[in-house]
Design an enzyme around this catalytic site. Structure first.
Site, PDB file in Angstrom:
ATOM      1  N   ASN A  17       0.822  -1.203   0.000  1.00 24.06           N
ATOM      2  CA  ASN A  17       0.000   0.000   0.000  1.00 24.06           C
ATOM      3  C   ASN A  17       0.860   1.259   0.000  1.00 24.06           C
ATOM      4  O   ASN A  17       0.499   2.265   0.574  1.00 24.06           O
ATOM      5  CB  ASN A  17      -0.917  -0.046   1.233  1.00 24.06           C
ATOM      6  CG  ASN A  17      -2.008   0.984   1.173  1.00 24.06           C
ATOM      7  OD1 ASN A  17      -2.686   1.110   0.165  1.00 24.06           O
ATOM      8  ND2 ASN A  17      -2.156   1.750   2.238  1.00 24.06           N
ATOM      9  N   GLY A  18       2.026   1.166  -0.640  1.00 23.17           N
ATOM     10  CA  GLY A  18       2.955   2.301  -0.600  1.00 23.17           C
ATOM     11  C   GLY A  18       2.714   3.336  -1.677  1.00 23.17           C
ATOM     12  O   GLY A  18       3.303   4.411  -1.666  1.00 23.17           O
ATOM     13  N   LYS A  75      -3.346   5.717  -3.094  1.00 24.64           N
ATOM     14  CA  LYS A  75      -4.280   5.346  -4.160  1.00 24.64           C
ATOM     15  C   LYS A  75      -5.428   4.486  -3.616  1.00 24.64           C
ATOM     16  O   LYS A  75      -6.549   4.538  -4.095  1.00 24.64           O
ATOM     17  CB  LYS A  75      -3.489   4.571  -5.212  1.00 24.64           C
ATOM     18  CG  LYS A  75      -4.262   4.188  -6.442  1.00 24.64           C
ATOM     19  CD  LYS A  75      -3.291   3.569  -7.407  1.00 24.64           C
ATOM     20  CE  LYS A  75      -3.973   2.956  -8.585  1.00 24.64           C
ATOM     21  NZ  LYS A  75      -3.006   2.264  -9.438  1.00 24.64           N
ATOM     22  N   GLY A 129      11.244   0.124  -4.719  1.00 18.54           N
ATOM     23  CA  GLY A 129      10.541  -0.938  -5.445  1.00 18.54           C
ATOM     24  C   GLY A 129       9.941  -1.917  -4.446  1.00 18.54           C
ATOM     25  O   GLY A 129      10.359  -1.971  -3.286  1.00 18.54           O
ATOM     26  N   LYS A 151      -5.377   1.047 -12.874  1.00 22.98           N
ATOM     27  CA  LYS A 151      -4.205   1.870 -13.176  1.00 22.98           C
ATOM     28  C   LYS A 151      -4.605   3.228 -13.747  1.00 22.98           C
ATOM     29  O   LYS A 151      -3.838   4.173 -13.705  1.00 22.98           O
ATOM     30  CB  LYS A 151      -3.300   1.153 -14.197  1.00 22.98           C
ATOM     31  CG  LYS A 151      -2.728  -0.170 -13.708  1.00 22.98           C
ATOM     32  CD  LYS A 151      -1.689   0.026 -12.624  1.00 22.98           C
ATOM     33  CE  LYS A 151      -1.159  -1.287 -12.074  1.00 22.98           C
ATOM     34  NZ  LYS A 151      -0.741  -1.181 -10.669  1.00 22.98           N
TER      35      LYS A 151
END
Length: 423
Positions: free
Chosen positions: A30-31, A43, A135, A313
């Site tokens: 959830n980064g 998001k 990442g 997205k």
């Protein structure tokens, strides 16, 4: 080399075992900020259906599994510095969820590296630009460094199901959990069959030296091999980032490698201030969590139906999700309406609707009906009235410079011939 065939979830002969749930933790990554959609917050706080955000749906799914199987189920988030506060606030209303460090750990920050001499980048004008997210491969070191991995092992947890918080299809599937547990594999990746639209993304391949599975990203592919990389008939499967990890096996990899996990590192060329193309050229070094498949001896992969991979997205995805093409199930999962036979509508909105607030001006009275819509294209500035129904293949066009309203009514034809409407 290519991977020829893999077992498929649909054809697995497995009797689901609910007793495994109490030693399982569900982890959501959830980064991410929804910057690509014009958001400056997590998001996952975006409203997906009715009043439910991604996080609401995830929390409700966990609660419903606990009720259904009368068992506890652990749930955690990996947040980033930028998502932690908002997320914890939003979830505080769910009394069934843990609090604080039992609910989250925070991923690390990595220094950006100056491209010319590989020293850590400096940017006195705004020092926050000197750091970048490492990442999602950082999941493993962040679990170790935060003490989360040891804490879970002490409490008797063995299995971890990890997925992206924006993939609404990634629900905890008891059949998959049971298959993973009985396989005794240390790591399992859910893969889906690559279609043409997926050709640029990473895929599953076989290490010719060891015969083990590995993940190949386009950033790791030499230019002369690009064509073979994108050949979806040769490399048939892609990583959905729904992963199953044996926590005991993960711990022993760390012990074997002195506290680290040997993931391949990918280089991303950027500028230190991403908005200032004249600022210092830097490299952002990133790892991917799926790449760990090559670190675990005996790792396996399973082919899942496309509905377990439904990431959001773009605003195109979001418009479809908010429409009647999708339904909310009793256990808070979002599924395609049955009459769509597993095929989502293809939406292509005008570039002006790239951000969520703009998309909401396109349909101020709620989304149009898309349940019978095969494809929808919107060109120019359009406002959809309440009661607009799209069916088949539809193009709505406004070539003028002022906004035009599309009145309520049914547009398109059921024989799927493309119909264009000029406003």
């Amino acid at each position: 080399g290519p991977v020829d065939s893999l077992p498929a979830l649909d054809s697995l002969n497995v009797t689901p075992d609910p007793s495994l749930l109490k030693s399982t933790v569900v982890l959501k990554l959830n980064g991410g900020l929804g910057t690509g959609m014009g958001l400056d917050k997590a998001k996952s706080l975006l409203k997906v259906t009715g009043d439910n955000s991604f996080l609401d749906l995830i929390a409700k799914q966990v609660e419903s599994m606990k009720k259904e199987h009368k068992t506890d189920l652990a749930f955690m988030l990996m947040n980033s510095f930028s998502t932690s506060k908002d997320t914890l606030e939003a979830l505080s209303k769910y009394s069934g969820l843990p609090q604080g460090s039992d609910l989250e750990f925070v991923q690390n920050k990595a220094p950006k590296v100056t491209a010319s001499d590989l020293s850590p980048a400096t940017w006195p004008a705004d020092p926050s630009h000197e750091w970048c997210p490492p990442g999602h491969g950082d999941l493993y070191p962040a679990m170790l460094g935060s003490g989360t991995l040891d804490k879970l092992l002490e409490k008797g947890f063995k299995y971890m199901f990890v997925s992206n918080s924006d993939n609404l299809g990634a629900t905890l599937d008891l059949k998959l959990l049971t298959y993973f547990a009985t396989s005794k594999a240390p790591f399992m990746m859910e893969v889906a069959t690559r279609m043409d639209a997926d050709k640029k993304g990473g895929h599953l391949a076989k290490d010719l030296k060891t015969g083990g599975l590995l993940l190949r990203e386009s950033a790791q592919c030499p230019e002369e091999d690009e064509k073979a990389f994108q050949d979806v008939t040769r490399y048939k499967f892609f990583n959905t980032n729904n992963l199953w990890v044996d926590l005991v096996a993960l711990k022993s990899i760390f012990e074997k490698h002195g506290g680290s996990i040997p993931l391949p590192v990918m280089k991303n060329a950027k500028t230190v201030d991403p908005r200032d193309k004249k600022s210092t050229p830097v490299l952002q070094l990133e790892t991917a969590m799926g790449a760990a498949i090559s670190c675990f001896e005996g790792a396996i992969a399973v082919v899942i139906p496309r509905e377990r991979f439904a990431p959001v997205k773009t605003t195109n995805d979001l418009l479809a999700l908010r429409s009647d093409a999708y339904q909310l199930t009793k256990d808070s999962r979002i599924m395609l309406a049955p009459q769509r036979n597993g095929v989502p509508p293809t939406i292509k909105l005008d570039g002006r609707y790239k951000f969520v607030d703009a998309m909401e001006q396109l349909c101020p009275n709620g989304p149009p009906s898309l349940i019978k819509c095969k494809s929808l294209e919107i060109e120019g500035e359009v406002i959809l009235s309440k009661g607009v129904i799209f069916q088949g293949a539809v193009v709505i066009k406004n070539s003028t410079s002022e906004a035009k309203t599309l009145p309520a009514g049914t547009y398109g034809s059921t024989d799927f011939k493309k119909m264009t409407y000029e406003l």
